[in-house]
Design a protein around this motif. Sequence first.
Motif, PDB file in Angstrom:
ATOM      1  N   TYR A 167      -5.509   2.100   1.890  1.00 36.39           N
ATOM      2  CA  TYR A 167      -5.223   0.842   1.197  1.00 36.39           C
ATOM      3  C   TYR A 167      -4.677  -0.210   2.157  1.00 36.39           C
ATOM      4  CZ  TYR A 167      -6.119   2.892  -3.355  1.00 36.39           C
ATOM      5  OH  TYR A 167      -6.715   3.474  -4.441  1.00 36.39           O
ATOM      6  N   ARG A 168      -3.861   0.206   3.110  1.00 31.97           N
ATOM      7  CA  ARG A 168      -3.289  -0.722   4.082  1.00 31.97           C
ATOM      8  C   ARG A 168      -4.395  -1.394   4.900  1.00 31.97           C
ATOM      9  NH1 ARG A 168       0.574  -4.132   5.350  1.00 31.97           N
ATOM     10  NH2 ARG A 168       1.120  -4.108   7.536  1.00 31.97           N
ATOM     11  N   LYS A 169      -5.411  -0.635   5.275  1.00 35.21           N
ATOM     12  CA  LYS A 169      -6.541  -1.184   6.024  1.00 35.21           C
ATOM     13  C   LYS A 169      -7.286  -2.229   5.191  1.00 35.21           C
ATOM     14  CE  LYS A 169     -10.811  -0.040   8.482  1.00 35.21           C
ATOM     15  NZ  LYS A 169     -11.134  -1.425   8.540  1.00 35.21           N
ATOM     16  N   ILE A 170      -7.490  -1.944   3.918  1.00 38.02           N
ATOM     17  CA  ILE A 170      -8.184  -2.899   3.041  1.00 38.02           C
ATOM     18  C   ILE A 170      -7.374  -4.187   2.939  1.00 38.02           C
ATOM     19  CG2 ILE A 170      -9.003  -3.324   0.700  1.00 38.02           C
ATOM     20  CD1 ILE A 170      -9.497  -0.256   0.480  1.00 38.02           C
ATOM     21  N   VAL A 171      -6.055  -4.052   2.788  1.00 35.02           N
ATOM     22  CA  VAL A 171      -5.185  -5.230   2.706  1.00 35.02           C
ATOM     23  C   VAL A 171      -5.271  -6.028   4.009  1.00 35.02           C
ATOM     24  CG1 VAL A 171      -2.769  -6.000   2.611  1.00 35.02           C
ATOM     25  CG2 VAL A 171      -3.587  -4.248   1.029  1.00 35.02           C
ATOM     26  N   LYS A 172      -5.136  -5.333   5.130  1.00 34.36           N
ATOM     27  CA  LYS A 172      -5.187  -5.995   6.438  1.00 34.36           C
ATOM     28  C   LYS A 172      -6.517  -6.697   6.640  1.00 34.36           C
ATOM     29  CE  LYS A 172      -4.767  -5.048  11.320  1.00 34.36           C
ATOM     30  NZ  LYS A 172      -4.869  -4.050  12.356  1.00 34.36           N
ATOM     31  N   ASP A 173      -7.613  -6.037   6.288  1.00 39.21           N
ATOM     32  CA  ASP A 173      -8.937  -6.638   6.438  1.00 39.21           C
ATOM     33  C   ASP A 173      -9.092  -7.877   5.563  1.00 39.21           C
ATOM     34  OD1 ASP A 173      -9.556  -4.667   8.266  1.00 39.21           O
ATOM     35  OD2 ASP A 173     -10.872  -3.543   6.909  1.00 39.21           O
ATOM     36  N   SER A 174      -8.477  -7.874   4.384  1.00 35.48           N
ATOM     37  CA  SER A 174      -8.598  -9.047   3.508  1.00 35.48           C
ATOM     38  C   SER A 174      -7.851 -10.243   4.099  1.00 35.48           C
ATOM     39  CB  SER A 174      -8.109  -8.732   2.091  1.00 35.48           C
ATOM     40  OG  SER A 174      -6.701  -8.711   1.994  1.00 35.48           O
ATOM     41  N   TYR A 175      -6.774  -9.992   4.824  1.00 33.22           N
ATOM     42  CA  TYR A 175      -6.049 -11.085   5.490  1.00 33.22           C
ATOM     43  C   TYR A 175      -6.866 -11.647   6.641  1.00 33.22           C
ATOM     44  CZ  TYR A 175      -1.564 -10.692   3.088  1.00 33.22           C
ATOM     45  OH  TYR A 175      -0.581 -10.725   2.150  1.00 33.22           O
TER      46      TYR A 175
ATOM     47  N   LYS B 177      -4.881  -6.865  -3.364  1.00 34.11           N
ATOM     48  CA  LYS B 177      -3.576  -6.358  -3.779  1.00 34.11           C
ATOM     49  C   LYS B 177      -3.794  -4.990  -4.430  1.00 34.11           C
ATOM     50  CE  LYS B 177      -1.458 -10.875  -4.485  1.00 34.11           C
ATOM     51  NZ  LYS B 177      -2.366 -11.616  -3.696  1.00 34.11           N
ATOM     52  N   PRO B 178      -3.407  -3.912  -3.725  1.00 35.66           N
ATOM     53  CA  PRO B 178      -3.639  -2.562  -4.254  1.00 35.66           C
ATOM     54  C   PRO B 178      -2.912  -2.339  -5.579  1.00 35.66           C
ATOM     55  CG  PRO B 178      -2.922  -2.475  -1.968  1.00 35.66           C
ATOM     56  CD  PRO B 178      -2.762  -3.890  -2.423  1.00 35.66           C
ATOM     57  N   VAL B 179      -3.550  -1.589  -6.450  1.00 30.62           N
ATOM     58  CA  VAL B 179      -2.930  -1.221  -7.723  1.00 30.62           C
ATOM     59  C   VAL B 179      -2.478   0.238  -7.709  1.00 30.62           C
ATOM     60  CG1 VAL B 179      -4.122  -2.958  -9.106  1.00 30.62           C
ATOM     61  CG2 VAL B 179      -5.177  -0.722  -8.757  1.00 30.62           C
TER      62      VAL B 179
END
Length: 125
Positions: A66-74, A85-87
């Motif tokens: 999930y952290r990678k997905i968040v970082k990639d979205s930034y 925003k992970p749920v």
Amino acid sequence: MWDNDLELKFIEFFQAEPILWDTKHRNYKNKNLNHDAWGRIAQLMDVPIPDLKKKKESLFASYRKYRKIVKDSYQSGAGENELYKPVWFAYEALDGFLSDGLTPKITINTQSRDEQPGTSTIISE
């Protein structure tokens, strides 16, 4: 056996033992003190240490995903309302104390432009 509430309780106890997760902790690599910390968590939760370590690996694997997905979205240049925003129930609990530890360190180029290979300086008189 593991439900969301029990996993969140485990995360709370784990966070209270920075020797297990803070690589900057002066005793992070001390195996005896690490074992003692795991023992305290095991006693509080009445769960064997090997089961706790398996749960930690499982939680961390999900967190990293999930952290990678968040970082990639930034990095994608998305607008504020488009950021991921992970749920996942445990994301915020883990991110609260792990985000710095899993963020790649910034590298600094200590060479000036003139010292870098492939550059030349023209000097005129």
